[in-house]
Scaffold this motif. Structure first.
Motif, PDB file in Angstrom:
ATOM      1  N   HIS A 141      57.956  12.786  52.122  1.00 52.99           N
ATOM      2  CA  HIS A 141      58.622  11.593  51.588  1.00 52.99           C
ATOM      3  C   HIS A 141      57.549  10.687  51.001  1.00 52.99           C
ATOM      4  O   HIS A 141      56.494  10.501  51.608  1.00 52.99           O
ATOM      5  CB  HIS A 141      59.364  10.917  52.750  1.00 52.99           C
ATOM      6  CG  HIS A 141      60.140   9.698  52.390  1.00 52.99           C
ATOM      7  ND1 HIS A 141      60.536   9.393  51.111  1.00 52.99           N
ATOM      8  CD2 HIS A 141      60.635   8.693  53.171  1.00 52.99           C
ATOM      9  CE1 HIS A 141      61.218   8.261  51.130  1.00 52.99           C
ATOM     10  NE2 HIS A 141      61.283   7.813  52.353  1.00 52.99           N
ATOM     11  N   HIS A 145      65.475   9.807  52.370  1.00 57.87           N
ATOM     12  CA  HIS A 145      65.966   8.529  51.917  1.00 57.87           C
ATOM     13  C   HIS A 145      65.676   8.275  50.433  1.00 57.87           C
ATOM     14  O   HIS A 145      66.206   7.351  49.840  1.00 57.87           O
ATOM     15  CB  HIS A 145      65.295   7.487  52.838  1.00 57.87           C
ATOM     16  CG  HIS A 145      65.210   6.101  52.403  1.00 57.87           C
ATOM     17  ND1 HIS A 145      64.088   5.328  52.476  1.00 57.87           N
ATOM     18  CD2 HIS A 145      66.149   5.301  51.868  1.00 57.87           C
ATOM     19  CE1 HIS A 145      64.306   4.133  52.040  1.00 57.87           C
ATOM     20  NE2 HIS A 145      65.537   4.066  51.661  1.00 57.87           N
ATOM     21  N   ASP A 196      55.446   3.721  53.259  1.00 60.85           N
ATOM     22  CA  ASP A 196      55.184   3.688  54.709  1.00 60.85           C
ATOM     23  C   ASP A 196      54.694   5.055  55.201  1.00 60.85           C
ATOM     24  O   ASP A 196      54.179   5.157  56.321  1.00 60.85           O
ATOM     25  CB  ASP A 196      56.407   3.214  55.519  1.00 60.85           C
ATOM     26  CG  ASP A 196      57.692   3.935  55.183  1.00 60.85           C
ATOM     27  OD1 ASP A 196      57.823   4.459  54.067  1.00 60.85           O
ATOM     28  OD2 ASP A 196      58.598   3.959  56.049  1.00 60.85           O
ATOM     29  N   HIS A 197      54.830   6.094  54.365  1.00 62.35           N
ATOM     30  CA  HIS A 197      54.343   7.434  54.753  1.00 62.35           C
ATOM     31  C   HIS A 197      53.315   7.992  53.768  1.00 62.35           C
ATOM     32  O   HIS A 197      52.482   8.801  54.155  1.00 62.35           O
ATOM     33  CB  HIS A 197      55.517   8.407  54.871  1.00 62.35           C
ATOM     34  CG  HIS A 197      56.626   7.860  55.687  1.00 62.35           C
ATOM     35  ND1 HIS A 197      56.488   7.596  57.027  1.00 62.35           N
ATOM     36  CD2 HIS A 197      57.880   7.451  55.349  1.00 62.35           C
ATOM     37  CE1 HIS A 197      57.613   7.066  57.483  1.00 62.35           C
ATOM     38  NE2 HIS A 197      58.468   6.959  56.487  1.00 62.35           N
ATOM     39  N   PHE A 225      60.644  -4.751  57.727  1.00 65.86           N
ATOM     40  CA  PHE A 225      60.580  -3.446  57.078  1.00 65.86           C
ATOM     41  C   PHE A 225      61.112  -3.594  55.656  1.00 65.86           C
ATOM     42  O   PHE A 225      62.158  -4.221  55.449  1.00 65.86           O
ATOM     43  CB  PHE A 225      61.439  -2.464  57.886  1.00 65.86           C
ATOM     44  CG  PHE A 225      61.228  -1.020  57.548  1.00 65.86           C
ATOM     45  CD1 PHE A 225      60.174  -0.311  58.107  1.00 65.86           C
ATOM     46  CD2 PHE A 225      62.088  -0.365  56.693  1.00 65.86           C
ATOM     47  CE1 PHE A 225      59.979   1.027  57.823  1.00 65.86           C
ATOM     48  CE2 PHE A 225      61.905   0.977  56.398  1.00 65.86           C
ATOM     49  CZ  PHE A 225      60.849   1.673  56.967  1.00 65.86           C
ATOM     50  N   VAL A 234      59.558  10.668  61.278  1.00 70.05           N
ATOM     51  CA  VAL A 234      58.429   9.806  60.896  1.00 70.05           C
ATOM     52  C   VAL A 234      58.533   8.390  61.454  1.00 70.05           C
ATOM     53  O   VAL A 234      57.633   7.577  61.258  1.00 70.05           O
ATOM     54  CB  VAL A 234      58.243   9.756  59.358  1.00 70.05           C
ATOM     55  CG1 VAL A 234      57.692  11.065  58.831  1.00 70.05           C
ATOM     56  CG2 VAL A 234      59.522   9.372  58.645  1.00 70.05           C
ATOM     57  N   HIS A 235      59.658   8.080  62.112  1.00 68.67           N
ATOM     58  CA  HIS A 235      59.776   6.807  62.844  1.00 68.67           C
ATOM     59  C   HIS A 235      60.456   7.114  64.181  1.00 68.67           C
ATOM     60  O   HIS A 235      61.366   7.941  64.231  1.00 68.67           O
ATOM     61  CB  HIS A 235      60.671   5.802  62.111  1.00 68.67           C
ATOM     62  CG  HIS A 235      60.223   5.434  60.735  1.00 68.67           C
ATOM     63  ND1 HIS A 235      59.091   4.702  60.475  1.00 68.67           N
ATOM     64  CD2 HIS A 235      60.776   5.686  59.518  1.00 68.67           C
ATOM     65  CE1 HIS A 235      58.964   4.516  59.159  1.00 68.67           C
ATOM     66  NE2 HIS A 235      59.969   5.112  58.555  1.00 68.67           N
ATOM     67  N   GLU A 274      57.835   7.357  50.132  1.00 68.62           N
ATOM     68  CA  GLU A 274      57.869   5.900  50.341  1.00 68.62           C
ATOM     69  C   GLU A 274      56.529   5.474  50.954  1.00 68.62           C
ATOM     70  O   GLU A 274      55.958   6.188  51.788  1.00 68.62           O
ATOM     71  CB  GLU A 274      59.049   5.497  51.241  1.00 68.62           C
ATOM     72  CG  GLU A 274      59.274   3.993  51.198  1.00 68.62           C
ATOM     73  CD  GLU A 274      60.600   3.526  51.801  1.00 68.62           C
ATOM     74  OE1 GLU A 274      61.332   4.344  52.365  1.00 68.62           O
ATOM     75  OE2 GLU A 274      60.867   2.310  51.689  1.00 68.62           O
ATOM     76  N   ASP A 307      62.379  10.711  57.401  1.00 68.92           N
ATOM     77  CA  ASP A 307      63.171   9.535  57.809  1.00 68.92           C
ATOM     78  C   ASP A 307      64.412   9.892  58.643  1.00 68.92           C
ATOM     79  O   ASP A 307      64.890   9.078  59.443  1.00 68.92           O
ATOM     80  CB  ASP A 307      63.665   8.771  56.569  1.00 68.92           C
ATOM     81  CG  ASP A 307      62.645   7.768  56.043  1.00 68.92           C
ATOM     82  OD1 ASP A 307      61.616   7.542  56.703  1.00 68.92           O
ATOM     83  OD2 ASP A 307      62.881   7.194  54.964  1.00 68.92           O
ATOM     84  N   TYR A 359      68.271   0.879  62.311  1.00 65.56           N
ATOM     85  CA  TYR A 359      67.504   1.591  61.275  1.00 65.56           C
ATOM     86  C   TYR A 359      68.452   2.380  60.369  1.00 65.56           C
ATOM     87  O   TYR A 359      68.363   2.312  59.137  1.00 65.56           O
ATOM     88  CB  TYR A 359      66.480   2.535  61.934  1.00 65.56           C
ATOM     89  CG  TYR A 359      65.754   3.417  60.955  1.00 65.56           C
ATOM     90  CD1 TYR A 359      64.645   2.962  60.255  1.00 65.56           C
ATOM     91  CD2 TYR A 359      66.192   4.716  60.703  1.00 65.56           C
ATOM     92  CE1 TYR A 359      63.988   3.768  59.340  1.00 65.56           C
ATOM     93  CE2 TYR A 359      65.550   5.530  59.792  1.00 65.56           C
ATOM     94  CZ  TYR A 359      64.443   5.049  59.111  1.00 65.56           C
ATOM     95  OH  TYR A 359      63.804   5.851  58.201  1.00 65.56           O
TER      96      TYR A 359
HETATM   97 FE1  FEO Z   1      62.055   5.933  53.521  1.00 65.53          FE
HETATM   98 FE2  FEO Z   1      60.194   5.589  56.387  1.00 65.53          FE
HETATM   99  O1  FEO Z   1      60.494   5.584  54.531  1.00 65.53           O
END
Ligand code: FEO
Length: 395
Positions: free
Chosen positions: A79, A145, A83-84, A23, A224-225, A81, A164, A194
């Protein structure tokens, strides 16, 4: 994965990623990770976040199936970042008329990252997006984040879309809900890893976000995770409160750097002495073997840390320096620190750890430095170090 129905008006359309090895290209993902996305279907439809670009094909397929011929009206970006937000451009190619909802910082990032300036809706703290019988209210959670991070709350069903916050590592192996988890301890381990790896350095901001949300009545949390918390949202809220407040359990992490075994031997000797002094929770890590991700996670768990290093060209062992850098970056609080190390022709290892302790909030308890080999006197000093650490840690 196909889309999964959460309620009559809400579908899970996220994806698993078991291919990415690390990650943010740092933190190992032996159990993968999920990028969660949700489709809220009211009079209007709203997509809540996208996924990493590598998974866009499965994601779009899930979205199409969930929409089942309906129009897509809004994309809410909690968010930015990648990954989203990574699939936003591809989404716009397929659905050019959607309106993108974000705060001032989100709108700025949309322009900077993707050159997107049209069809955006600017929202601020407490604003409502009215979808019909479902309404999203927004709360900004800066630095958890990223600076633009925000959450939304569906007022009629009391669902929090938390981005997040309340997330964890680990793909969702069919079990997308908290009440479908067979091994909660394993789940918690990946949640703590995490938190400590990704969110931990922003714990002050995490605390502010948790305080802001504390009066909301929450029946379900959709992060989101990691899993969706529909049965016991208070479980994940309490875990995050504990982590954000640097609350620890009594126990000691020993992390050492050793070239030819002297520091490894001292680490083992200390571990046994700690047991003799009543400490049962002990983790011993060779910094050359164990990725910092796992060491940091255990440091977040226990209130004692003992760092040991050989001297490497007048400095600490390089892998130990890496660990100390990460610990310093994470502004660890409420921890006792012990130091040990070795040298032969000139010092450096212990000195660098001592300098680290002076720059951080660790409470330095004791230190032992040996020259070339461990003498009988050194063993007595190690016993003293273990005794002093045990007394502090057990309070
Ligand atoms: Fe801060 Fe899952 O991205």
């Amino acid at each position: 994965m196909h889309f999964i129905k959460i309620t009559d008006y809400l579908d899970y359309i996220g994806v698993n990623d078991r291919e990415t090895p690390r990650f943010e290209n740092i933190w190992p993902l032996p159990k993968g990770v999920s990028y969660n996305s949700y489709l809220l279907k009211s009079d209007k439809t709203a997509l809540l976040d996208t996924v990493k670009i590598t998974k866009v094909s499965d994601f779009i397929n899930n979205l199409r199936n969930s929409l089942d011929g309906r129009e897509l009206d809004y994309l809410v970006v909690h968010h930015m970042e990648p990954d989203h937000a990574g699939s936003i451009k591809s989404l716009l190619d397929l659905y050019p008329n959607i309106k993108i909802v974000g705060n001032k910082k989100t709108i700025q990032f949309l322009s900077e990252f993707f050159d997107i300036t049209d069809n955006t809706i600017l929202i601020d703290e407490g604003d409502t997006l009215d979808l019909g019988d479902r309404k999203l209210v927004f709360y900004k959670t800066p630095m958890v984040h990223w600076p633009e991070s925000m959450v939304s709350y569906e007022v009629n069903s009391k669902i929090l879309f938390s981005q997040d916050i309340f997330g964890g590592f680990g793909a969702l192996d069919g079990n997308i809900f908290d009440d479908e988890q067979g091994d909660f301890e394993a789940l918690e381990t990946e949640i703590r890893r995490y938190y400590s790896n990704i969110v931990g350095k922003h714990s002050k901001s995490a605390n502010m976000a948790l305080n802001k949300l504390k009066d909301l009545e929450i029946d379900m949390i959709c992060p989101v995770h990691g899993p969706i918390w529909r049965k016991s949202p208070e479980k994940i809220i309490n875990l995050y409160k504990k982590y954000a407040n640097h609350e620890t359990d009594p126990g000691i992490v020993i992390a050492y750097g050793s070239m030819y075994g002297t520091n490894a031997k001292m680490a083992d000797y200390l571990a046994r002495e700690l047991v003799n002094n009543g400490i049962n929770n002990i983790c011993v890590f060779d910094v050359s073997k164990t990725n910092i991700s796992y060491i940091l996670s255990e440091v977040w768990r226990y209130n004692g840390l003992i760092l040991g290093s050989c001297t490497y060209d007048n400095r600490a062992y390089p892998k130990m320096t890496d660990l100390m850098n990460i610990l310093e970056m994470n502004k660890i609080e409420n921890h006792y620190l012990g130091i040990f190390g070795s040298f032969s022709w000139s010092g450096g290892g212990v000195k660098e750890i001592r300098e680290f302790s002076e720059k951080t909030k660790f409470d330095l308890v004791d230190e032992v430095e040996v020259k070339s080999r461990i003498t009988d006197e050194d063993y007595i000093n190690l016993e003293e170090l273990a005794k002093n650490m045990a007394e502090k840690v057990l309070g």
